[in-house]
Design an enzyme around this catalytic site. Sequence first.
Site, PDB file in Angstrom:
ATOM      1  N   HIS A 135       0.867  -1.196   0.000  1.00 52.39           N
ATOM      2  CA  HIS A 135       0.000   0.000   0.000  1.00 52.39           C
ATOM      3  C   HIS A 135       0.896   1.236   0.000  1.00 52.39           C
ATOM      4  O   HIS A 135       1.322   1.725   1.042  1.00 52.39           O
ATOM      5  CB  HIS A 135      -0.923  -0.015   1.224  1.00 52.39           C
ATOM      6  CG  HIS A 135      -2.003   1.029   1.178  1.00 52.39           C
ATOM      7  ND1 HIS A 135      -3.342   0.724   1.214  1.00 52.39           N
ATOM      8  CD2 HIS A 135      -1.943   2.388   1.088  1.00 52.39           C
ATOM      9  CE1 HIS A 135      -4.057   1.831   1.159  1.00 52.39           C
ATOM     10  NE2 HIS A 135      -3.215   2.859   1.084  1.00 52.39           N
ATOM     11  N   HIS A 144      -9.793   1.127  -0.134  1.00 53.73           N
ATOM     12  CA  HIS A 144      -9.608   1.916   1.081  1.00 53.73           C
ATOM     13  C   HIS A 144     -10.907   1.863   1.884  1.00 53.73           C
ATOM     14  O   HIS A 144     -11.953   2.280   1.389  1.00 53.73           O
ATOM     15  CB  HIS A 144      -9.320   3.379   0.740  1.00 53.73           C
ATOM     16  CG  HIS A 144      -7.929   3.654   0.281  1.00 53.73           C
ATOM     17  ND1 HIS A 144      -7.458   3.245  -0.947  1.00 53.73           N
ATOM     18  CD2 HIS A 144      -6.901   4.323   0.887  1.00 53.73           C
ATOM     19  CE1 HIS A 144      -6.194   3.645  -1.075  1.00 53.73           C
ATOM     20  NE2 HIS A 144      -5.838   4.302   0.018  1.00 53.73           N
ATOM     21  N   GLU A 170     -10.850   3.718   7.262  1.00 54.56           N
ATOM     22  CA  GLU A 170      -9.791   4.656   7.657  1.00 54.56           C
ATOM     23  C   GLU A 170     -10.419   5.887   8.312  1.00 54.56           C
ATOM     24  O   GLU A 170     -10.110   6.229   9.449  1.00 54.56           O
ATOM     25  CB  GLU A 170      -8.963   5.066   6.437  1.00 54.56           C
ATOM     26  CG  GLU A 170      -7.869   6.073   6.738  1.00 54.56           C
ATOM     27  CD  GLU A 170      -7.165   6.574   5.481  1.00 54.56           C
ATOM     28  OE1 GLU A 170      -6.073   7.145   5.630  1.00 54.56           O
ATOM     29  OE2 GLU A 170      -7.706   6.409   4.369  1.00 54.56           O
ATOM     30  N   ASP A 217       1.867   3.930   2.954  1.00 57.75           N
ATOM     31  CA  ASP A 217       0.817   4.827   2.474  1.00 57.75           C
ATOM     32  C   ASP A 217       1.431   5.958   1.649  1.00 57.75           C
ATOM     33  O   ASP A 217       1.552   5.849   0.441  1.00 57.75           O
ATOM     34  CB  ASP A 217      -0.035   5.353   3.624  1.00 57.75           C
ATOM     35  CG  ASP A 217      -1.421   5.805   3.171  1.00 57.75           C
ATOM     36  OD1 ASP A 217      -1.814   5.481   2.035  1.00 57.75           O
ATOM     37  OD2 ASP A 217      -2.117   6.456   3.962  1.00 57.75           O
TER      38      ASP A 217
END
Length: 368
Positions: free
Chosen positions: A22, A206, A209, A299
């Site tokens: 990721h 995603h 989050e 990320d």
Amino acid sequence: MKNEVNLTTEDIIRSIPKVLLHDHLDGGLRSQTVIDLASEYKYNKLPTSDAGELAEWFHRGANKGNLVEFLQGFEHTIAVMQTKEALERIAYEMMEDMKKDGVVYVETRFAPCFHTTKGLYYEDVVNAVLSGLDKGRSDFGVGYGLILCGMRNMKNTLEIGELAVNFRNQGVVGFDLAGEEGGYPPKRHVEVFQFIQRANFNITIHAGEAFGKESIWQAIQWCGAHRIGHATNLKEEFTFDRDGNIVGFGDLAQYILDKRIPLEICLLSNLHTGAIDKIENHPFGILFKEKFRVTINTDDRLMSNTNMTKEFMTAIEYFNLTLEDVEKITINSMKSAFIPYKERLKFIYDVIKPGYQKTKDELLSLKI
């Protein structure tokens, strides 16, 4: 007789093989590259032309505790990623940075729709990135896969999904749904996910989050996600006793555990976006202890001032990981990659396991 070599934990972690699943290409530029390209393309909105100051500016801006402000820095990185040459350079430099960080396989992702303001077609954009990745693999020996992102606040996700499938034999390995979660549930894009599934292709989303566990549930049960990006709010599914010990999971968490659905954990990013208030409260510790298929990721390396070494050092500091734990997580990541099964096995048995064994042997020799 002892060998006089002073290896720090950080030296060891940097040297061992790591796998990154990721990583956002547009969130990992070198600050000097942003400055170089801004000068070349007459982009004059950068706050400074000093590389160190710019890196600090990106990190300071991202460390505001909410996702919306975290994403604002992308205005500048995307602005300098509008030509084939820039995209190829950035992809190539990313591969070099992976090599320096001990990463042996990386899946990087980006949204082609953000790179057409100077007239590039989607195919031009993807080809330019793949060209940089190919050259990087050739020069640095790092394996890669490219994931194309559709944006949850846009209506062109099916077009991006079709683009991903069209490039499946050239290095694109999956499709992702990214962007702000609030108000944009994944099930609004069910058409693209049905297309991806029927093409026997790969999905990561995603979810969880900046929104609750419902986002994770939709990603899996409505959209067929094979992996989940972040999944931080899966912690809503944990049941604790009075002493704070985990005693059970909700149906969703149990399903994810039983089906071995990989979770793309991003520790420092989750702190910077406000998904967690402090690292020690991140659900990673419980998820790993309870044998969920967790992976460790960066990320956005520029925004979070991070790399895989730093992410693992953070996990070691706050969750007491051992070298064996780091190896297990690395193998988890490789098992969860979107490349063919035989290629994954080759990385595990020809690269990762020998790399860890070499490190263990070296550490043992230092104790003799």
